[in-house]
Write a protein that holds these residues in place. Sequence first.
Motif, mmCIF file in Angstrom:
data_model
loop_
_atom_site.group_PDB
_atom_site.id
_atom_site.type_symbol
_atom_site.label_atom_id
_atom_site.label_comp_id
_atom_site.label_asym_id
_atom_site.label_seq_id
_atom_site.Cartn_x
_atom_site.Cartn_y
_atom_site.Cartn_z
ATOM 1 N N MET A 1 0.842 -1.209 0.000
ATOM 2 C CA MET A 1 0.000 0.000 0.000
ATOM 3 C C MET A 1 0.876 1.257 0.000
ATOM 4 N N ILE A 2 0.442 2.261 -0.725
ATOM 5 C CA ILE A 2 1.138 3.545 -0.743
ATOM 6 C C ILE A 2 0.806 4.306 0.533
ATOM 7 N N GLU A 3 1.829 4.668 1.294
ATOM 8 C CA GLU A 3 1.642 5.318 2.584
ATOM 9 C C GLU A 3 1.922 6.817 2.547
ATOM 10 N N ALA A 4 2.609 7.285 1.510
ATOM 11 C CA ALA A 4 2.940 8.702 1.386
ATOM 12 C C ALA A 4 3.120 9.024 -0.096
ATOM 13 N N VAL A 5 3.034 10.315 -0.430
ATOM 14 C CA VAL A 5 3.164 10.740 -1.825
ATOM 15 C C VAL A 5 4.062 11.970 -1.897
ATOM 16 N N PRO A 159 10.654 4.793 1.698
ATOM 17 C CA PRO A 159 10.681 4.977 0.239
ATOM 18 C C PRO A 159 9.930 3.900 -0.516
ATOM 19 N N GLU A 160 10.046 2.664 -0.069
ATOM 20 C CA GLU A 160 9.399 1.562 -0.786
ATOM 21 C C GLU A 160 7.879 1.592 -0.671
ATOM 22 N N ARG A 161 7.354 2.472 0.193
ATOM 23 C CA ARG A 161 5.912 2.639 0.338
ATOM 24 C C ARG A 161 5.473 4.051 -0.052
#
Length: 222
Positions: A1-5, A159-161
């Motif tokens: 899941m993407i946790e930050a942008v 970074p991986e998220r």
Amino acid sequence: MIEAVVFDMDGILFDTERLSVECWRQAAREMGLGDIEKGVYGCIGLNRTDSRLFMKQTYGEAFPYEEFRQYNSALFRKRVEQEGLPVMKGAGELLEWLHGNRIPTALASSTAAATVKSHLERADFSRYFQVVIGGDMVEHSKPQPDIYRKACALLGARPERTAAVEDSPNGIRSAHGAGMLPIMVPDLVQPGPELEKLLYRRCDSLTEVLELLKAEAASAPV
């Protein structure tokens, strides 16, 4: 899941790449510098230091980079004052969704920090970003990974998220080198096969990026 942008700015939040290209061409024409096309596209995503190196390597040490930059910047500022800052379609909705869902958000641009903050304030976007980094805040900007590593560190994000929303090859290489999830929304430059391999996703608009993030959020384990 993407946790930050983490967002790029020019060509992503603001339709300033096209305006910048027009100003580069006009500056070169009025200064009598001849064909500037290789420099126009080669410097997309580079900060001032690396743009200077690129232009000197491309056009020779005699190229009047500082004078050219000053002339070009004056043209750009005049156009923005006259025409306004062009905001990319879907930018406001995407940023509002991230804010409403408390997803950590940063901006990492090769443009100087003062200009970045001025653009964000003009568009009333400053409130959406917990971290703002300009190209003059790192020694080497994109395609080196420094600026994205710094953004993740200041956000406290893995970074991986963390997704990096980019439009340029230099930006994609930077985000990939930082171990992030590069999402490309092509603007002036389309990705070739080698660049496609570095992407987490390709989207045709910020609206499509929003749909992607919503889908990922919906599928995340509770």
